[in-house]
Design a protein around this motif. Sequence first.
Motif, PDB file in Angstrom:
ATOM      1  N   ARG A  33       0.827  -1.204   0.000  1.00  0.00           N
ATOM      2  CA  ARG A  33       0.000   0.000   0.000  1.00  0.00           C
ATOM      3  C   ARG A  33       0.863   1.257   0.000  1.00  0.00           C
ATOM      4  NH1 ARG A  33      -3.377  -3.312   3.368  1.00  0.00           N
ATOM      5  NH2 ARG A  33      -2.452  -2.473   5.278  1.00  0.00           N
ATOM      6  N   ALA A  34       1.924   1.244   0.794  1.00  0.00           N
ATOM      7  CA  ALA A  34       2.826   2.402   0.825  1.00  0.00           C
ATOM      8  C   ALA A  34       3.489   2.605  -0.533  1.00  0.00           C
ATOM      9  CB  ALA A  34       3.882   2.204   1.914  1.00  0.00           C
ATOM     10  N   TRP A  35       3.936   1.511  -1.151  1.00  0.00           N
ATOM     11  CA  TRP A  35       4.556   1.598  -2.477  1.00  0.00           C
ATOM     12  C   TRP A  35       3.550   2.090  -3.508  1.00  0.00           C
ATOM     13  CZ3 TRP A  35       3.255  -1.041  -6.947  1.00  0.00           C
ATOM     14  CH2 TRP A  35       4.155  -0.919  -8.013  1.00  0.00           C
ATOM     15  N   ASP A  36       2.324   1.587  -3.426  1.00  0.00           N
ATOM     16  CA  ASP A  36       1.288   1.955  -4.386  1.00  0.00           C
ATOM     17  C   ASP A  36       0.974   3.449  -4.310  1.00  0.00           C
ATOM     18  OD1 ASP A  36      -0.520   1.273  -6.399  1.00  0.00           O
ATOM     19  OD2 ASP A  36      -2.145   0.898  -4.995  1.00  0.00           O
ATOM     20  N   LEU A  37       0.846   3.973  -3.093  1.00  0.00           N
ATOM     21  CA  LEU A  37       0.584   5.402  -2.932  1.00  0.00           C
ATOM     22  C   LEU A  37       1.725   6.247  -3.492  1.00  0.00           C
ATOM     23  CD1 LEU A  37      -0.974   5.533   0.645  1.00  0.00           C
ATOM     24  CD2 LEU A  37      -2.124   6.036  -1.522  1.00  0.00           C
ATOM     25  N   LYS A  38       2.950   5.815  -3.242  1.00  0.00           N
ATOM     26  CA  LYS A  38       4.119   6.570  -3.705  1.00  0.00           C
ATOM     27  C   LYS A  38       4.188   6.594  -5.234  1.00  0.00           C
ATOM     28  CE  LYS A  38       9.168   6.732  -3.315  1.00  0.00           C
ATOM     29  NZ  LYS A  38      10.358   6.091  -2.707  1.00  0.00           N
ATOM     30  N   THR A  39       3.929   5.443  -5.869  1.00  0.00           N
ATOM     31  CA  THR A  39       4.124   5.350  -7.317  1.00  0.00           C
ATOM     32  C   THR A  39       2.978   5.978  -8.103  1.00  0.00           C
ATOM     33  OG1 THR A  39       3.163   3.120  -7.298  1.00  0.00           O
ATOM     34  CG2 THR A  39       5.565   3.291  -7.209  1.00  0.00           C
ATOM     35  N   ASN A  40       1.790   6.139  -7.480  1.00  0.00           N
ATOM     36  CA  ASN A  40       0.701   6.751  -8.254  1.00  0.00           C
ATOM     37  C   ASN A  40       0.675   8.275  -8.128  1.00  0.00           C
ATOM     38  OD1 ASN A  40      -1.295   7.839  -6.320  1.00  0.00           O
ATOM     39  ND2 ASN A  40      -1.622   5.719  -5.711  1.00  0.00           N
ATOM     40  N   ALA A  41       1.611   8.830  -7.372  1.00  0.00           N
ATOM     41  CA  ALA A  41       1.616  10.282  -7.144  1.00  0.00           C
ATOM     42  C   ALA A  41       1.850  11.075  -8.429  1.00  0.00           C
ATOM     43  CB  ALA A  41       2.675  10.636  -6.117  1.00  0.00           C
ATOM     44  N   SER A  42       2.511  10.475  -9.434  1.00  0.00           N
ATOM     45  CA  SER A  42       2.839  11.199 -10.668  1.00  0.00           C
ATOM     46  C   SER A  42       1.841  10.941 -11.798  1.00  0.00           C
ATOM     47  CB  SER A  42       4.241  10.791 -11.145  1.00  0.00           C
ATOM     48  OG  SER A  42       4.285   9.405 -11.402  1.00  0.00           O
ATOM     49  N   ILE A  43       0.769  10.241 -11.504  1.00  0.00           N
ATOM     50  CA  ILE A  43      -0.214   9.933 -12.554  1.00  0.00           C
ATOM     51  C   ILE A  43      -0.991  11.192 -12.920  1.00  0.00           C
ATOM     52  CG2 ILE A  43      -2.354   8.654 -13.020  1.00  0.00           C
ATOM     53  CD1 ILE A  43      -1.178   6.350 -11.398  1.00  0.00           C
ATOM     54  N   ASP A  44      -1.153  11.437 -14.216  1.00  0.00           N
ATOM     55  CA  ASP A  44      -1.847  12.636 -14.693  1.00  0.00           C
ATOM     56  C   ASP A  44      -3.362  12.502 -14.622  1.00  0.00           C
ATOM     57  OD1 ASP A  44       0.467  14.213 -15.571  1.00  0.00           O
ATOM     58  OD2 ASP A  44       0.740  12.591 -17.015  1.00  0.00           O
ATOM     59  N   ARG A  45      -3.860  11.303 -14.923  1.00  0.00           N
ATOM     60  CA  ARG A  45      -5.308  11.140 -15.028  1.00  0.00           C
ATOM     61  C   ARG A  45      -5.691   9.697 -14.696  1.00  0.00           C
ATOM     62  NH1 ARG A  45      -8.367  13.754 -20.223  1.00  0.00           N
ATOM     63  NH2 ARG A  45     -10.444  13.971 -19.330  1.00  0.00           N
ATOM     64  N   PHE A  46      -6.662   9.540 -13.838  1.00  0.00           N
ATOM     65  CA  PHE A  46      -7.150   8.206 -13.498  1.00  0.00           C
ATOM     66  C   PHE A  46      -8.409   7.904 -14.301  1.00  0.00           C
ATOM     67  CE2 PHE A  46      -4.567   9.070  -9.788  1.00  0.00           C
ATOM     68  CZ  PHE A  46      -4.058   7.832  -9.438  1.00  0.00           C
ATOM     69  N   VAL A  47      -8.470   6.699 -14.838  1.00  0.00           N
ATOM     70  CA  VAL A  47      -9.651   6.216 -15.537  1.00  0.00           C
ATOM     71  C   VAL A  47     -10.033   4.878 -14.910  1.00  0.00           C
ATOM     72  CG1 VAL A  47     -10.670   5.556 -17.750  1.00  0.00           C
ATOM     73  CG2 VAL A  47      -8.903   7.331 -17.661  1.00  0.00           C
ATOM     74  N   ALA A  48     -11.255   4.780 -14.407  1.00  0.00           N
ATOM     75  CA  ALA A  48     -11.715   3.573 -13.728  1.00  0.00           C
ATOM     76  C   ALA A  48     -12.669   2.793 -14.627  1.00  0.00           C
ATOM     77  CB  ALA A  48     -12.422   3.943 -12.423  1.00  0.00           C
ATOM     78  N   ASN A  49     -12.724   1.476 -14.425  1.00  0.00           N
ATOM     79  CA  ASN A  49     -13.607   0.652 -15.252  1.00  0.00           C
ATOM     80  C   ASN A  49     -15.055   0.685 -14.772  1.00  0.00           C
ATOM     81  OD1 ASN A  49     -13.411  -0.892 -12.935  1.00  0.00           O
ATOM     82  ND2 ASN A  49     -13.041  -2.826 -13.994  1.00  0.00           N
ATOM     83  N   GLY A  50     -15.343   1.442 -13.700  1.00  0.00           N
ATOM     84  CA  GLY A  50     -16.708   1.576 -13.214  1.00  0.00           C
ATOM     85  C   GLY A  50     -16.759   2.497 -12.007  1.00  0.00           C
ATOM     86  N   ARG A  51     -17.966   2.834 -11.583  1.00  0.00           N
ATOM     87  CA  ARG A  51     -18.121   3.727 -10.423  1.00  0.00           C
ATOM     88  C   ARG A  51     -17.579   3.089  -9.155  1.00  0.00           C
ATOM     89  NH1 ARG A  51     -23.051   4.079 -12.977  1.00  0.00           N
ATOM     90  NH2 ARG A  51     -24.020   2.718 -11.434  1.00  0.00           N
ATOM     91  N   ASN A  52     -17.722   1.780  -9.048  1.00  0.00           N
ATOM     92  CA  ASN A  52     -17.239   1.058  -7.873  1.00  0.00           C
ATOM     93  C   ASN A  52     -15.740   1.285  -7.671  1.00  0.00           C
ATOM     94  OD1 ASN A  52     -17.425  -0.887  -5.711  1.00  0.00           O
ATOM     95  ND2 ASN A  52     -16.657  -2.449  -7.100  1.00  0.00           N
ATOM     96  N   VAL A  53     -14.973   1.160  -8.738  1.00  0.00           N
ATOM     97  CA  VAL A  53     -13.521   1.362  -8.656  1.00  0.00           C
ATOM     98  C   VAL A  53     -13.190   2.845  -8.531  1.00  0.00           C
ATOM     99  CG1 VAL A  53     -11.342   1.080  -9.900  1.00  0.00           C
ATOM    100  CG2 VAL A  53     -12.989  -0.788  -9.837  1.00  0.00           C
ATOM    101  N   ALA A  54     -13.949   3.702  -9.191  1.00  0.00           N
ATOM    102  CA  ALA A  54     -13.721   5.147  -9.061  1.00  0.00           C
ATOM    103  C   ALA A  54     -13.879   5.591  -7.609  1.00  0.00           C
ATOM    104  CB  ALA A  54     -14.688   5.914  -9.957  1.00  0.00           C
ATOM    105  N   ASP A  55     -14.847   5.030  -6.910  1.00  0.00           N
ATOM    106  CA  ASP A  55     -15.028   5.352  -5.492  1.00  0.00           C
ATOM    107  C   ASP A  55     -13.820   4.915  -4.672  1.00  0.00           C
ATOM    108  OD1 ASP A  55     -17.495   6.433  -6.021  1.00  0.00           O
ATOM    109  OD2 ASP A  55     -18.630   4.669  -5.385  1.00  0.00           O
ATOM    110  N   ARG A  56     -13.243   3.765  -5.006  1.00  0.00           N
ATOM    111  CA  ARG A  56     -12.047   3.292  -4.288  1.00  0.00           C
ATOM    112  C   ARG A  56     -10.847   4.197  -4.572  1.00  0.00           C
ATOM    113  NH1 ARG A  56     -12.366  -3.002  -5.888  1.00  0.00           N
ATOM    114  NH2 ARG A  56     -14.239  -3.571  -4.724  1.00  0.00           N
ATOM    115  N   ILE A  57     -10.711   4.629  -5.810  1.00  0.00           N
ATOM    116  CA  ILE A  57      -9.604   5.527  -6.161  1.00  0.00           C
ATOM    117  C   ILE A  57      -9.706   6.813  -5.346  1.00  0.00           C
ATOM    118  CG2 ILE A  57      -8.681   6.965  -8.024  1.00  0.00           C
ATOM    119  CD1 ILE A  57      -9.375   4.658  -9.943  1.00  0.00           C
ATOM    120  N   ARG A  58     -10.915   7.327  -5.216  1.00  0.00           N
ATOM    121  CA  ARG A  58     -11.105   8.542  -4.421  1.00  0.00           C
ATOM    122  C   ARG A  58     -10.798   8.276  -2.941  1.00  0.00           C
ATOM    123  NH1 ARG A  58     -16.003   9.184  -5.417  1.00  0.00           N
ATOM    124  NH2 ARG A  58     -15.707  10.389  -7.337  1.00  0.00           N
ATOM    125  N   GLU A  59     -11.257   7.114  -2.430  1.00  0.00           N
ATOM    126  CA  GLU A  59     -11.069   6.793  -1.008  1.00  0.00           C
ATOM    127  C   GLU A  59      -9.608   6.544  -0.671  1.00  0.00           C
ATOM    128  OE1 GLU A  59     -12.361   3.342   2.262  1.00  0.00           O
ATOM    129  OE2 GLU A  59     -13.206   3.309   0.224  1.00  0.00           O
TER     130      GLU A  59
END
Length: 252
Positions: A33-59
């Motif tokens: 989880r720590a690695w995942d948070l660190k490596t996604n910090a430079s992402i320009d735009r998130f695209v989710a395959n559904g609202r369920n995953v979009a909610d997790r990305i926000r959370e």
Amino acid sequence: MRYAWVDVEGYLQEHGVSGVKAALVRWNMRRFRAWDLKTNASIDRFVANGRNVADRIREFYGHDAEVLHPPVDPQRFPMHTGARSGFISVSRIVPYKRIDRIIDAFRSMPDQTLTIIGEGPHRPQLQRSAPANVHFTGHLSQAELTTCFQHAKALICAAEEDLGLTPVEAQACGTPVIALDRGGYRETVTDGVSGVLFGDPDPGSIRQAVQHFLRMDDRFSPERLRALAEPFFLQHFRARMTTIVNGTMIHA
């Protein structure tokens, strides 16, 4: 990295991991989880395959994500309006798919048949103990799978999925869906419109949902189900993905 963020304890339980091994997995999940948070910090735009995953990305990540449902090729899943018989389950045969619970539901409905399509390490055990009205096909070709979709009364899904595209493939063939009222199935199945949703992933709830479906199965028109699947068709995905990619490049 769903397995690192969502229901780690349930993952351990379903895979029979306990004691020292479980403690090691929990420790690794914290590191992931720590690695995942660190490596996604430079992402320009998130695209989710559904609202369920979009909610997790926000959370979990603190970012908003655009929703782009994955595509279904309408040419591979043509609509069928003819006779139908029996129910099907289509998935890998692994514990979290809860195929065993679907089988147990049909154990108490000997007048109904269930065909389980797919392969996985759990298959031999389930096949040995399955009742006579439950059949296993193993892996099928695309053409064979489509035929099964087209001739089934309904597809049954009991796992908690990020999205779950199989119900859309079934609906494209004009086939309704009986699914767990959790996760991504809430985006692909509408209770009473494209199928029946059930609240708990246990044999009793699945059995009740099947019986409820049988009392109302003449409500589900193949043409209506095909229309409900249409927003997921490939041409819409391509157009939307092109817009997202071009917009991201312009603002980069």
